[in-house]
Write an enzyme that holds these catalytic residues in place. Structure first.
Site, mmCIF file in Angstrom:
data_model
loop_
_atom_site.group_PDB
_atom_site.id
_atom_site.type_symbol
_atom_site.label_atom_id
_atom_site.label_comp_id
_atom_site.label_asym_id
_atom_site.label_seq_id
_atom_site.Cartn_x
_atom_site.Cartn_y
_atom_site.Cartn_z
ATOM 1 C CD GLU A 120 -0.009 3.419 -0.554
ATOM 2 O OE1 GLU A 120 1.142 3.771 0.775
ATOM 3 O OE2 GLU A 120 0.360 2.618 -1.572
ATOM 4 C CG ASP A 160 5.750 -1.997 -6.942
ATOM 5 O OD1 ASP A 160 5.373 -0.859 -6.646
ATOM 6 O OD2 ASP A 160 4.754 -2.495 -6.065
HETATM 7 O O1 LIG Z 1 8.377 2.298 -0.133
HETATM 8 P P1 LIG Z 1 8.729 3.843 -0.548
HETATM 9 O O2 LIG Z 1 9.498 3.884 -0.909
HETATM 10 O O3 LIG Z 1 8.356 4.013 1.620
HETATM 11 O O4 LIG Z 1 7.281 4.170 -0.711
HETATM 12 C C1 LIG Z 1 6.471 3.721 -0.392
HETATM 13 C C2 LIG Z 1 5.697 2.780 -1.409
HETATM 14 O O5 LIG Z 1 6.234 1.596 -1.147
HETATM 15 C C3 LIG Z 1 4.199 2.881 -1.497
HETATM 16 O O6 LIG Z 1 2.927 3.654 -1.639
HETATM 17 C C4 LIG Z 1 3.504 1.831 -2.600
HETATM 18 C C5 LIG Z 1 3.946 0.823 -3.459
HETATM 19 N N1 LIG Z 1 3.735 0.632 -4.613
HETATM 20 C C6 LIG Z 1 3.677 1.320 -5.285
HETATM 21 C C7 LIG Z 1 3.356 1.974 -6.750
HETATM 22 C C8 LIG Z 1 3.361 3.148 -6.929
HETATM 23 C C9 LIG Z 1 3.039 4.338 -5.697
HETATM 24 C C10 LIG Z 1 3.113 4.288 -4.464
HETATM 25 C C11 LIG Z 1 3.534 2.414 -4.083
#
Ligand SMILES: O=P(O)(O)OC[C@@H](O)[C@@H](O)c1c[nH]c2ccccc12
Length: 254
Positions: free
Chosen positions: A47, A58
């Site tokens: 991703e 975020d």
């Molecule tokens: O950082 P984490 O808690 O491991 O979660 C993934 C996430 O950062 C990534 O998928 C993501 C970054 N920005 C986002 C905004 C909305 C949904 C998802 C995201």
């Protein structure tokens, strides 16, 4: 069926790292190296985040990564140019808020990504009701529009969201921003297992996943995990070995 759906469905368990495009000491010039590093570790997809000045979902780690990336002069159009030259068998998924895509031009966005390794897109602030902004272009491309399901999504809406879904279902594990996890709600495992039973495509859990214990837990009740903040932070600190060690173990969880 789209390439992303097919590739992820073939996997026993899905592991998707999240990185912020342009958050590298060489800015976007470092993107190819990071993609290769992750893809060599056997991840299911990558991703790739587009930095944005108002990233509502975020948490602090991703937000800071976005600010560093913007300071390197990163823009969606530069990211797309870079992606055109990156060759990899690992499907890439662009994660962008709607505004940068809208500014770039929705049709241009999907057109420009044809022939690249980008096989999916996540637009967290574009709800189901507004998907028609993109559906025309999604339907005529091999790019999967990945839908998010939150803890508060009720069963009727879950059924609606999984219907015709492509790529994977992004199951958000907490009511909060990325990176935060005080503790998961007790009902989470059941919520995930129920969602998995409903969904014809892989259900992948994200938000707050940062240990092998988390990976094991979510590999049991869903089809795999997305890990963002942990990886973004370690890569920024230069702990590539620790990231490599974590990912090689995580992709191997049985
Ligand atoms: O950082 P984490 O808690 O491991 O979660 C993934 C996430 O950062 C990534 O998928 C993501 C970054 N920005 C986002 C905004 C909305 C949904 C998802 C995201």
């Amino acid at each position: 069926m789209k390439t992303l759906t097919k590739k992820l469905s073939e996997k026993n368990k899905v592991f998707i790292p999240y990185i912020m495009a342009g958050d590298h000491q060489n800015g976007l010039d470092g993107l190819e190296e990071t993609v290769k590093f992750l893809s060599d570790l056997g991840v299911s997809a990558i991703e790739i985040g587009v930095p944005f000045s108002d990233p509502v979902a975020d948490g602090p780690v991703i937000e800071l990564a976005g600010l560093r990336s913007l300071a390197h002069g990163t823009s969606l159009s530069k990211i797309i140019d870079k992606l055109k030259s990156i060759e990899t068998d690992t499907p890439l998924v662009i994660m962008s808020y709607f505004n940068p895509i809208y500014q770039y031009g929705i049709e241009n966005f999907f057109e420009a990504l044809k022939g690249t390794a980008v096989k999916g897109v996540i637009i967290p602030d574009l709800p189901y009701e507004h998907e028609d902004f993109v559906s025309k272009y999604v339907d005529t491309s091999d790019i999967a529009f990945v839908r998010l399901v939150s803890l508060s999504t009720d069963k009727t809406r879950q059924e609606q969201l999984v219907k015709d879904a492509e790529g994977f279902i992004y199951a958000v594990s907490i009511n909060g921003v990325t990176g935060s996890k005080n503790s998961y709600e007790d009902s989470l495992d059941k919520h995930l297992a129920d969602l998995k039973a409903l969904s014809p495509i892989p259900v992948v859990t994200g938000f707050g996943v940062s240990t092998l214990e988390d990976v094991k837990r979510f590999d049991k009740v869903s089809d795999g995990v997305i890990v963002g903040s942990y990886i973004v932070e370690k890569l920024y600190e230069g702990d590539t070995e620790e990231v490599a060690d974590f990912i090689s173990k995580a992709v191997d969880v049985k």
